[in-house]
Design a protein around this motif. Structure first.
Motif, PDB file in Angstrom:
ATOM      1  N   ASP A 292      35.133  54.888  72.513  1.00 30.37           N
ATOM      2  CA  ASP A 292      36.083  54.295  73.454  1.00 30.37           C
ATOM      3  C   ASP A 292      37.524  54.546  73.013  1.00 30.37           C
ATOM      4  N   GLN A 293      37.773  54.516  71.710  1.00 36.94           N
ATOM      5  CA  GLN A 293      39.107  54.816  71.187  1.00 36.94           C
ATOM      6  C   GLN A 293      39.503  56.251  71.515  1.00 36.94           C
ATOM      7  N   VAL A 294      38.563  57.173  71.357  1.00 30.95           N
ATOM      8  CA  VAL A 294      38.832  58.583  71.643  1.00 30.95           C
ATOM      9  C   VAL A 294      39.158  58.769  73.120  1.00 30.95           C
ATOM     10  N   LYS A 295      38.416  58.089  74.006  1.00 30.21           N
ATOM     11  CA  LYS A 295      38.697  58.178  75.442  1.00 30.21           C
ATOM     12  C   LYS A 295      40.080  57.617  75.765  1.00 30.21           C
ATOM     13  N   ALA A 296      40.428  56.506  75.140  1.00 30.23           N
ATOM     14  CA  ALA A 296      41.701  55.846  75.438  1.00 30.23           C
ATOM     15  C   ALA A 296      42.899  56.629  74.912  1.00 30.23           C
ATOM     16  N   ILE A 297      42.748  57.317  73.792  1.00 35.15           N
ATOM     17  CA  ILE A 297      43.886  58.007  73.170  1.00 35.15           C
ATOM     18  C   ILE A 297      44.375  59.188  73.997  1.00 35.15           C
ATOM     19  N   HIS A 298      43.569  59.697  74.890  1.00 36.65           N
ATOM     20  CA  HIS A 298      43.979  60.849  75.696  1.00 36.65           C
ATOM     21  C   HIS A 298      45.203  60.558  76.571  1.00 36.65           C
ATOM     22  N   ALA A 299      45.437  59.299  76.892  1.00 31.55           N
ATOM     23  CA  ALA A 299      46.620  58.950  77.682  1.00 31.55           C
ATOM     24  C   ALA A 299      47.904  59.151  76.883  1.00 31.55           C
ATOM     25  N   TYR A 300      47.801  59.298  75.569  1.00 29.05           N
ATOM     26  CA  TYR A 300      48.985  59.357  74.712  1.00 29.05           C
ATOM     27  C   TYR A 300      49.233  60.739  74.111  1.00 29.05           C
ATOM     28  N   THR A 301      48.586  61.755  74.644  1.00 28.05           N
ATOM     29  CA  THR A 301      48.764  63.108  74.112  1.00 28.05           C
ATOM     30  C   THR A 301      49.800  63.922  74.871  1.00 28.05           C
ATOM     31  N   ALA A 302      50.296  63.423  75.974  1.00 27.80           N
ATOM     32  CA  ALA A 302      51.291  64.151  76.774  1.00 27.80           C
ATOM     33  C   ALA A 302      52.675  64.024  76.133  1.00 27.80           C
TER      34      ALA A 302
END
Length: 129
Positions: A59-69
């Motif tokens: 779940d952490q890995v899924k959520a962190i994708h919002a912060y890679t931009a």
């Protein structure tokens, strides 16, 4: 939507928010490049929040994708954006229909105005005085 199997509301505590603040304040510009600017400092500041809200690593890995931009704003006032996204993550972890794209759109929309205010007031007024 990312949720665990319990019906408990997830709440960010003072310790987690303080850790996130310190990561932003002291690390926003540490991994700075022309391509990413403050992206990695922002992502680092969100890690304690994601660890607290999503105990499951997947779940952490899924959520962190919002912060890679891409991310770039005034370093002193950037904590405002970190705080708003922390609140949005808490709502998402508690079942609200907030997508990673919504979070990314919000932070992208605030980057410029916060930078303009911070650069004018802090860098252009407070520091020279």
């Amino acid at each position: 939507m990312i949720m665990d199997n319990t019906n408990e509301l997830k709440k960010l505590d003072h310790k987690t928010l303080t850790k996130s603040f310190h990561r932003w304040f002291w690390g926003a510009l540490t991994c700075f490049s022309q391509e990413h600017m403050q992206t990695f400092g922002y992502m680092s500041s969100m890690l304690p929040i994601l660890r607290k809200l999503y105990p499951n690593h997947d779940d952490q890995v899924k959520a962190i994708h919002a912060y890679t931009a891409f991310f770039n704003t005034n370093p002193m006032l950037g904590t405002v954006i970190v705080g708003i996204t922390a609140s949005m993550e808490q709502a998402r972890a508690n079942g609200k229909e907030i997508s990673g794209e919504t979070i990314n759109d919000m932070r992208a929309g605030l980057m410029g105005p916060i930078a303009g205010i911070g650069d004018s007031l802090i860098d252009g007024t407070l520091i020279p005085i």
